[in-house]
Design a protein around this motif. Sequence first.
Motif, PDB file in Angstrom:
ATOM      1  N   PRO A 360      36.103  47.576  36.239  1.00  0.00           N
ATOM      2  CA  PRO A 360      36.651  46.539  35.366  1.00  0.00           C
ATOM      3  C   PRO A 360      36.576  45.151  35.979  1.00  0.00           C
ATOM      4  N   GLU A 361      36.424  44.155  35.095  1.00  0.00           N
ATOM      5  CA  GLU A 361      36.537  42.773  35.544  1.00  0.00           C
ATOM      6  C   GLU A 361      37.999  42.437  35.778  1.00  0.00           C
ATOM      7  N   PHE A 362      38.230  41.418  36.609  1.00  0.00           N
ATOM      8  CA  PHE A 362      39.548  40.819  36.742  1.00  0.00           C
ATOM      9  C   PHE A 362      39.375  39.307  36.762  1.00  0.00           C
ATOM     10  N   ALA A 363      40.123  38.627  35.907  1.00  0.00           N
ATOM     11  CA  ALA A 363      40.096  37.164  35.825  1.00  0.00           C
ATOM     12  C   ALA A 363      38.683  36.633  35.603  1.00  0.00           C
ATOM     13  N   GLY A 364      37.883  37.394  34.858  1.00  0.00           N
ATOM     14  CA  GLY A 364      36.546  36.942  34.507  1.00  0.00           C
ATOM     15  C   GLY A 364      35.478  37.238  35.527  1.00  0.00           C
ATOM     16  N   GLU A 365      35.824  37.992  36.575  1.00  0.00           N
ATOM     17  CA  GLU A 365      34.845  38.324  37.607  1.00  0.00           C
ATOM     18  C   GLU A 365      34.769  39.826  37.800  1.00  0.00           C
ATOM     19  N   LEU A 366      33.596  40.272  38.225  1.00  0.00           N
ATOM     20  CA  LEU A 366      33.397  41.664  38.616  1.00  0.00           C
ATOM     21  C   LEU A 366      33.448  41.775  40.131  1.00  0.00           C
TER      22      LEU A 366
END
Length: 699
Positions: A360-366
Amino acid sequence: MALTTKFRACPLCESICGLEFQYDDGRLTGIRGDAADPFSHGHLCPKGNAILDLESDPDRVRRPLRRRGEKFEEISWEEAFAFAGERLAAIQKAHGADAVAVYLGNPTAHHFGHIAYVPAFLRLLRSRNTFSASSVDQWPHQFVAWLMFGHQFLLPIPDVDRTDYFLMLGANPVASNGSLMTAPGIARRLEALAQRGGRLVVVDPRRTETARVAAEHVFIRPGTDALFLIGLLQALPEFGPARLERYGAQMQGWSEALTALASFDPGLISARTGVSPETIHRIAGELYRASRACVYGRVGLSTQSFGSVCQWLIQLLNIYTGNLDAEGGALPNEAALPLTGPGTPAGHYGKWQSRVRGLPEFAGELPVAVLAEEILTPGPGQVRALVTVAGNPVLSTPAGHVLEGAIASLEFRLAIDIYVNETTRLADLILPPASSLTQDHYDLIFNAFAVRRVARLNVPLAEREPEERGDWEIFNGLAAAFAQAAEKPFTPLPPPRKMLALGLARGASGVTVEDLLAAPHGLDLGPLHPSLLARLQTESRAIECAPPVLLADLARLARETAAPDEVGTLRLIGRRHVRSNNSWMHNSPRLVKGAPRHQLLMHAGDLSARGLAEGESVRVVSRVGAITVPVKASDEMMPGVVCLPHGYGHVRPGVRLAQAGQLAGESYNDLSDPLALDGPTGNAALSGLAVRVEKVPTE
């Protein structure tokens, strides 16, 4: 001869120390600590003086470089922007937006011209393949803040100047100058803690520079900090009930969280951590009885397979003792230019997943641990171009030797950087920003993580050359060229001082750009004060003590706790040095002089058990790679643990770092494993890596 003195904060680490720059006829000749800075009070570490090397470095790139075969040649900025824009647009047109990936390196956070202007460029690209150094560093901190408090930057900061009991895990601020705890002159602050009768307890697999000045150092096996923290939470009820009065109705899931921890066996906790039950019990009592206490864990906790669980447990401990959002405990900074509140990126999770592994991404980042596979795995969405911004992922991310080959296979590689390093040597185009000393700068991130409320505008100390471009001008120019080639609208962002004025106007401090200009040494806006409860951004407007994703990860912790290590396995950890700054400052003669610092540290008993001798070269083997390094016996090390610094490995062909190229040492991240991750976030588990250390095979 015209001697002048100018003032500015250091841009090289999180301490943001005030510096005094001495010029002779316009030439920078000396740097000292700024005694008038109300935050750093004249503190200066070796990195501050290394700015002299950075400014005069003959290896520094000062004009755009375009690859021609195996060589680079200088080109104009107009040609460089047009070339980059056309190539990025063409690749996205042929293969989709996600075919272009972006990696943001650590120095991005240290330059306003990067951190305030990169987001507009990323919005234009609209690629889901965005990565940064955060996922080999601090994602568990941000993730837990988002889960519990509703915003990724609503981070509790240790109130080190007023605490009476400081329990520190996996952190070495005497060497790092503090991290997610901007505290210039941290050694003096810790000394002041002792002088006022306080107590610093350091829990770490190595007796670090910080552990040496602590009242107590406790060895712990790498990767088991979550168990130790659970042991403390299990012991606390023996000393009294949780002090929850200050949180009132603004708390949910407290009982559920503690119930979930009750099943862990105290005997097994002690056996796995190497910390005796008596020590765990005593520290819990000290923590509870202290009038003002704080628990803090940093890189050693975040970069392990239970990094998020560790950061969650730390906040539960601070809550139990009544020290979350309390003076002398852990409480957020309310910065003049706010990182939290309306209009700021609170964070989100799992809106999309990586193409190959489904992380999953977090805060728009992988997670950057998936970057190599996203390049090497064919199919729709395959990464075909990479933009690196002030980063060197070949040396700083998992299995760097694999990523190196992956980057070499790309159709286009663009780097915004001042060096031809292990990553940028593979680029098709390098765009070098002008010296930070020629640009306006405001420490957007580190003022917000400081142990006091401070603010400082750093004005240019010298004029840029006409052919140079500031960071912000590069991102505006790059975005405009891409927008034109991709036929997208784009309005360039205003200069930094205007951007800063807009940001300050969102805050509640009342500080203006004019106020900052009138205070060349910076402003002290006072100590931290309780504000977390008033600023919660969770949907419930309460502290969420039992996030389901963290409760679920306890089952994985229980399984791994029950599985013993293989016989002969050692655990690898990293280390910091005050004269080192990741990989990119190894070209400074002032920093790299002195005794070698690249050796593998190992307990004498572990050396003897393997028939190894101090000073010989040994082979360190992990699941994904092997390196050869000299070994040094050290009583700093806990038995069963070995230690190697990050950032070495400068011998790759094509690197233009003459000073760094003379250093021995190999890359830690040729050993680190892209499959070893913090479960919830995918943050790289660089610490506690299982390795073997053996004799170098003879030919």
